[in-house]
Design an enzyme around this catalytic site. Sequence first.
Site, PDB file in Angstrom:
ATOM      1  N   SER A 145      51.075  47.614  54.126  1.00 26.57           N
ATOM      2  CA  SER A 145      49.729  47.039  54.314  1.00 26.57           C
ATOM      3  C   SER A 145      48.730  47.962  53.629  1.00 26.57           C
ATOM      4  O   SER A 145      49.014  49.155  53.436  1.00 26.57           O
ATOM      5  CB  SER A 145      49.421  46.990  55.822  1.00 26.57           C
ATOM      6  OG  SER A 145      48.034  46.874  56.044  1.00 26.57           O
ATOM      7  N   TYR A 158      49.737  50.801  64.195  1.00 26.91           N
ATOM      8  CA  TYR A 158      50.090  49.810  63.162  1.00 26.91           C
ATOM      9  C   TYR A 158      50.005  50.453  61.777  1.00 26.91           C
ATOM     10  O   TYR A 158      50.930  50.368  60.973  1.00 26.91           O
ATOM     11  CB  TYR A 158      49.126  48.620  63.252  1.00 26.91           C
ATOM     12  CG  TYR A 158      49.292  47.617  62.125  1.00 26.91           C
ATOM     13  CD1 TYR A 158      50.282  46.646  62.187  1.00 26.91           C
ATOM     14  CD2 TYR A 158      48.470  47.647  61.003  1.00 26.91           C
ATOM     15  CE1 TYR A 158      50.457  45.733  61.154  1.00 26.91           C
ATOM     16  CE2 TYR A 158      48.635  46.748  59.965  1.00 26.91           C
ATOM     17  CZ  TYR A 158      49.620  45.791  60.052  1.00 26.91           C
ATOM     18  OH  TYR A 158      49.796  44.897  59.022  1.00 26.91           O
TER      19      TYR A 158
HETATM   20  N1  LIG Z   1      48.273  38.771  57.249  1.00 29.19           N
HETATM   21  C1  LIG Z   1      47.748  39.914  56.832  1.00 29.19           C
HETATM   22  O1  LIG Z   1      46.538  39.996  56.602  1.00 29.19           O
HETATM   23  C2  LIG Z   1      48.630  41.126  56.594  1.00 29.19           C
HETATM   24  C3  LIG Z   1      48.076  42.231  55.929  1.00 29.19           C
HETATM   25  C4  LIG Z   1      48.862  43.342  55.701  1.00 29.19           C
HETATM   26  C5  LIG Z   1      50.191  43.355  56.105  1.00 29.19           C
HETATM   27  N2  LIG Z   1      50.720  42.286  56.747  1.00 29.19           N
HETATM   28  C6  LIG Z   1      52.132  42.375  57.178  1.00 29.19           C
HETATM   29  O2  LIG Z   1      52.848  41.248  56.744  1.00 29.19           O
HETATM   30  C7  LIG Z   1      53.859  40.905  57.697  1.00 29.19           C
HETATM   31  C8  LIG Z   1      53.694  39.456  58.095  1.00 29.19           C
HETATM   32  O3  LIG Z   1      52.387  39.304  58.608  1.00 29.19           O
HETATM   33  P1  LIG Z   1      51.799  37.880  59.035  1.00 29.19           P
HETATM   34  O4  LIG Z   1      50.335  37.982  58.923  1.00 29.19           O
HETATM   35  O5  LIG Z   1      52.545  36.802  58.352  1.00 29.19           O
HETATM   36  O6  LIG Z   1      52.153  37.914  60.604  1.00 29.19           O
HETATM   37  P2  LIG Z   1      52.307  36.727  61.673  1.00 29.19           P
HETATM   38  O7  LIG Z   1      51.660  35.484  61.226  1.00 29.19           O
HETATM   39  O8  LIG Z   1      51.893  37.323  62.981  1.00 29.19           O
HETATM   40  O9  LIG Z   1      53.899  36.553  61.685  1.00 29.19           O
HETATM   41  C9  LIG Z   1      54.679  37.617  62.142  1.00 29.19           C
HETATM   42  C10 LIG Z   1      56.140  37.252  62.065  1.00 29.19           C
HETATM   43  O10 LIG Z   1      56.888  38.334  62.659  1.00 29.19           O
HETATM   44  C11 LIG Z   1      57.711  37.795  63.681  1.00 29.19           C
HETATM   45  N3  LIG Z   1      57.879  38.727  64.788  1.00 29.19           N
HETATM   46  C12 LIG Z   1      56.903  39.318  65.526  1.00 29.19           C
HETATM   47  N4  LIG Z   1      57.444  40.047  66.512  1.00 29.19           N
HETATM   48  C13 LIG Z   1      58.797  39.913  66.390  1.00 29.19           C
HETATM   49  C14 LIG Z   1      59.903  40.424  67.104  1.00 29.19           C
HETATM   50  N5  LIG Z   1      59.730  41.215  68.205  1.00 29.19           N
HETATM   51  N6  LIG Z   1      61.145  40.098  66.709  1.00 29.19           N
HETATM   52  C15 LIG Z   1      61.322  39.281  65.648  1.00 29.19           C
HETATM   53  N7  LIG Z   1      60.335  38.770  64.923  1.00 29.19           N
HETATM   54  C16 LIG Z   1      59.068  39.079  65.284  1.00 29.19           C
HETATM   55  C17 LIG Z   1      56.994  36.520  64.136  1.00 29.19           C
HETATM   56  O11 LIG Z   1      57.904  35.581  64.660  1.00 29.19           O
HETATM   57  P3  LIG Z   1      58.095  35.160  66.194  1.00 29.19           P
HETATM   58  O12 LIG Z   1      56.738  35.140  66.819  1.00 29.19           O
HETATM   59  O13 LIG Z   1      58.762  33.844  66.096  1.00 29.19           O
HETATM   60  O14 LIG Z   1      58.983  36.216  66.732  1.00 29.19           O
HETATM   61  C18 LIG Z   1      56.446  35.986  62.818  1.00 29.19           C
HETATM   62  O15 LIG Z   1      57.426  35.260  62.137  1.00 29.19           O
HETATM   63  C19 LIG Z   1      53.692  41.871  58.868  1.00 29.19           C
HETATM   64  O16 LIG Z   1      54.590  42.949  58.737  1.00 29.19           O
HETATM   65  C20 LIG Z   1      52.261  42.361  58.712  1.00 29.19           C
HETATM   66  O17 LIG Z   1      52.074  43.643  59.238  1.00 29.19           O
HETATM   67  C21 LIG Z   1      49.970  41.166  57.003  1.00 29.19           C
END
Ligand SMILES: NC(=O)c1ccc[n+]([C@@H]2O[C@H](COP(=O)([O-])OP(=O)(O)OC[C@H]3O[C@@H](n4cnc5c(N)ncnc54)[C@H](OP(=O)(O)O)[C@@H]3O)[C@@H](O)[C@H]2O)c1
Length: 270
Positions: A145, A158
């Site tokens: 990130s 985080y």
């Molecule tokens: N969106 C942003 O702005 C952003 C920016 C920087 C980095 N990121 C990184 O990109 C990645 C994806 O982010 P996102 O925004 O797409 O997040 P999101 O919409 O919250 O999705 C998170 C995913 O992780 C899964 N997950 C969460 N806890 C889990 C657990 N205990 N076991 C298994 N699966 C789990 C969730 O599935 P379930 O709920 O079905 O378990 C979901 O599929 C993350 O690592 C995040 O830190 C995102």
Amino acid sequence: MKTSFSAKYGPWALITGASRGLGAEFARQCAERGLNTILVATNADLLNARADSIKKDYGVAVKTIVLDLSREDILQQITPVTDSLEIGLLVNNAGMSRVRPFLDHDLDQLVKQLHVNSRAGLILAHHFGGKMVGRRRGGIIFLSSGSAMYGTAYCANYSATKAYNLIIAESLWYELGRYGVDVLGFMPGSTKTPGWDAGKPKPGRFVKVMDVKPAVAEALKALGKRPSLIAGKSNRLGYFFLGKMVSRARAIRIVSGTMDKMFGPFDDVE
Ligand SMILES: NC(=O)c1ccc[n+]([C@@H]2O[C@H](COP(=O)([O-])OP(=O)(O)OC[C@H]3O[C@@H](n4cnc5c(N)ncnc54)[C@H](OP(=O)(O)O)[C@@H]3O)[C@@H](O)[C@H]2O)c1
């Protein structure tokens, strides 16, 4: 006919956190490039819906593993599905994020976040990376990130898990890269996903929110070409500016102040 992507990273991709957001898009774009996919997350209904739409749209094979990645025994849960398959691409995407003052977080949730965001990726990279090295090909993406670049208030743990992911990715880029395994630390900026929306952000005019499609396309394009990538030109420019023009303390104040404005206000110190 195999595309060069599937020849390099096929026949199977394993994507964690593939039920929604960036992970679901990684799964879709891997399938679009001809890879069979294994989707891991906790929400069975969402995973099954993703699996159905990928099979229908791209005609590849899809398997799902309903698993909480904070569990101690994640490898024992995953390997019965994967042992007979060749995993050519691992996307360590699953992540938990919540923005609030450090001491307001429940400690158990912080430890769980450490396990999901970093420990799970470490275990999976060690297991599948070993097999990839044996085959002299493959790819591993760690989701980092922008907050990995500087200590960031209100998401300290985080931010630290994402710094871990960046550094392990860049280290393995060199170490496993010598055996034909491509590793990338991918740093999305603000990206429109259910996880992003859940924080009810107020991005303001200096934060450009990306869509998942171009963000994931940039990551897949960068794999094998560089150790890490910040998604989006404006994000790259922003971090370039911070790195070159201001002190580290000032940069930490700027990114932390941005979190406060976007997700707060939390900064109520007298
Ligand atoms: N969106 C942003 O702005 C952003 C920016 C920087 C980095 N990121 C990184 O990109 C990645 C994806 O982010 P996102 O925004 O797409 O997040 P999101 O919409 O919250 O999705 C998170 C995913 O992780 C899964 N997950 C969460 N806890 C889990 C657990 N205990 N076991 C298994 N699966 C789990 C969730 O599935 P379930 O709920 O079905 O378990 C979901 O599929 C993350 O690592 C995040 O830190 C995102």
